[in-house]
Motif scaffolding. Sequence first.
Motif, short mmCIF file in Angstrom:
data_model
loop_
_atom_site.label_atom_id
_atom_site.label_comp_id
_atom_site.label_asym_id
_atom_site.label_seq_id
_atom_site.Cartn_x
_atom_site.Cartn_y
_atom_site.Cartn_z
N LEU A 109 0.85 -1.19 0.00
CA LEU A 109 0.00 0.00 0.00
C LEU A 109 0.89 1.25 0.00
CD1 LEU A 109 -3.09 0.39 0.01
CD2 LEU A 109 -2.98 0.64 2.49
N ALA A 110 1.47 1.51 -1.17
CA ALA A 110 2.47 2.57 -1.28
C ALA A 110 1.88 3.96 -1.07
CB ALA A 110 3.16 2.49 -2.64
N GLY A 111 0.58 4.10 -1.25
CA GLY A 111 -0.04 5.41 -1.02
C GLY A 111 -0.01 5.81 0.44
N VAL A 112 0.12 4.84 1.30
CA VAL A 112 0.12 5.09 2.75
C VAL A 112 1.52 4.92 3.33
CG1 VAL A 112 -0.78 4.29 4.98
CG2 VAL A 112 -2.30 4.43 2.97
N PHE A 113 2.22 3.85 2.90
CA PHE A 113 3.54 3.54 3.45
C PHE A 113 4.60 3.78 2.39
CE2 PHE A 113 0.35 0.75 5.39
CZ PHE A 113 0.48 1.08 6.72
N ASP A 114 5.40 4.81 2.59
CA ASP A 114 6.45 5.13 1.62
C ASP A 114 7.65 5.66 2.39
OD1 ASP A 114 8.13 6.12 -0.32
OD2 ASP A 114 6.53 7.03 -1.50
N SER A 115 8.69 4.85 2.48
CA SER A 115 9.83 5.21 3.32
C SER A 115 10.62 6.38 2.77
CB SER A 115 10.74 3.98 3.49
OG SER A 115 11.03 3.43 2.22
N ARG A 116 10.34 6.81 1.53
CA ARG A 116 11.07 7.96 0.98
C ARG A 116 10.40 9.29 1.33
NH1 ARG A 116 10.53 5.53 -4.84
NH2 ARG A 116 8.50 5.42 -3.87
N ARG A 117 9.24 9.17 1.97
CA ARG A 117 8.45 10.36 2.26
C ARG A 117 8.54 10.70 3.74
NH1 ARG A 117 2.73 8.69 0.33
NH2 ARG A 117 2.99 7.72 2.34
N THR A 118 8.23 11.92 4.09
CA THR A 118 8.13 12.31 5.50
C THR A 118 6.80 13.00 5.74
OG1 THR A 118 10.51 12.69 5.55
CG2 THR A 118 9.23 13.60 7.35
N PRO A 119 5.97 12.54 6.65
CA PRO A 119 6.17 11.29 7.39
C PRO A 119 5.97 10.09 6.48
CG PRO A 119 4.00 12.21 7.87
CD PRO A 119 4.69 13.21 6.99
N TRP A 120 6.59 8.99 6.81
CA TRP A 120 6.56 7.85 5.89
C TRP A 120 5.24 7.10 5.93
CZ3 TRP A 120 6.58 2.40 6.33
CH2 TRP A 120 6.58 1.90 7.63
N ILE A 121 4.44 7.32 6.98
CA ILE A 121 3.09 6.75 7.02
C ILE A 121 2.09 7.89 6.91
CG2 ILE A 121 1.40 5.46 8.37
CD1 ILE A 121 3.70 4.07 9.79
N GLN A 122 1.24 7.82 5.90
CA GLN A 122 0.19 8.82 5.70
C GLN A 122 -1.14 8.08 5.61
OE1 GLN A 122 1.29 11.73 2.74
NE2 GLN A 122 3.33 11.95 3.60
N PRO A 123 -1.83 7.95 6.76
CA PRO A 123 -3.01 7.09 6.84
C PRO A 123 -4.14 7.50 5.90
CG PRO A 123 -2.25 7.66 9.04
CD PRO A 123 -1.48 8.52 8.07
N ASP A 124 -4.13 8.72 5.41
CA ASP A 124 -5.19 9.16 4.49
C ASP A 124 -4.87 8.82 3.03
OD1 ASP A 124 -6.60 10.12 6.63
OD2 ASP A 124 -5.94 12.20 6.36
N GLY A 125 -3.79 8.12 2.80
CA GLY A 125 -3.38 7.81 1.44
C GLY A 125 -4.16 6.68 0.78
N ALA A 126 -5.08 6.07 1.52
CA ALA A 126 -5.93 5.01 0.96
C ALA A 126 -7.17 4.93 1.83
CB ALA A 126 -5.19 3.68 0.95
N GLY A 127 -8.12 4.12 1.40
CA GLY A 127 -9.33 3.95 2.20
C GLY A 127 -9.01 3.30 3.54
N ALA A 128 -9.83 3.62 4.53
CA ALA A 128 -9.58 3.10 5.88
C ALA A 128 -9.55 1.57 5.89
CB ALA A 128 -10.66 3.62 6.84
N ASP A 129 -10.44 0.94 5.12
CA ASP A 129 -10.47 -0.53 5.10
C ASP A 129 -9.15 -1.09 4.57
OD1 ASP A 129 -13.00 -0.30 6.01
OD2 ASP A 129 -13.98 -0.99 4.18
N GLU A 130 -8.61 -0.44 3.56
CA GLU A 130 -7.34 -0.89 2.97
C GLU A 130 -6.20 -0.73 3.98
OE1 GLU A 130 -6.74 0.10 -1.47
OE2 GLU A 130 -7.91 1.75 -0.63
N VAL A 131 -6.21 0.38 4.70
CA VAL A 131 -5.16 0.62 5.69
C VAL A 131 -5.22 -0.44 6.79
CG1 VAL A 131 -4.21 2.26 7.36
CG2 VAL A 131 -5.19 3.11 5.22
N VAL A 132 -6.43 -0.71 7.27
CA VAL A 132 -6.60 -1.71 8.33
C VAL A 132 -6.13 -3.08 7.84
CG1 VAL A 132 -8.32 -2.96 9.70
CG2 VAL A 132 -8.46 -0.47 9.48
N ALA A 133 -6.49 -3.42 6.59
CA ALA A 133 -6.10 -4.72 6.04
C ALA A 133 -4.59 -4.82 5.90
CB ALA A 133 -6.78 -4.93 4.69
N GLN A 134 -3.96 -3.75 5.44
CA GLN A 134 -2.51 -3.79 5.24
C GLN A 134 -1.77 -3.87 6.58
OE1 GLN A 134 -1.10 -4.06 2.15
NE2 GLN A 134 0.66 -4.62 3.39
N VAL A 135 -2.24 -3.14 7.55
CA VAL A 135 -1.64 -3.21 8.88
C VAL A 135 -1.74 -4.65 9.41
CG1 VAL A 135 -1.95 -2.49 11.29
CG2 VAL A 135 -1.89 -0.77 9.47
#
Length: 73
Positions: A30-56
């Motif tokens: 889920l690169a829209g949320v987790f991207d180690s090249r970005r700051t902050p590297w986790i941006q929880p609004d980068g995908a739907g909440a269900d997708e974020v929960v599933a990826q976590v």
Amino acid sequence: MARKSYVGTAVTVSFDPEVCQHSGNCVRGLAGVFDSRRTPWIQPDGAGADEVVAQVGRCPSGALRIEPREPSA
Ligand code: SF4
């Protein structure tokens, strides 16, 4: 206490770098949320909440967590 929280509109994700196994599942999955090249590297609004929960849920180490949050008033 290395765990840090990343607050999003719908979900809050926390991360503990001391627990992370660097599997890369989160960044690949889920690169829209987790991207180690970005700051902050986790941006929880980068995908739907269900997708974020599933990826976590696919984090093998438990470094990532969904944090409970107060209902908004
Ligand atoms: S999925 Fe979990 S263990 Fe793997 S890199 Fe992401 S935070 Fe670390």
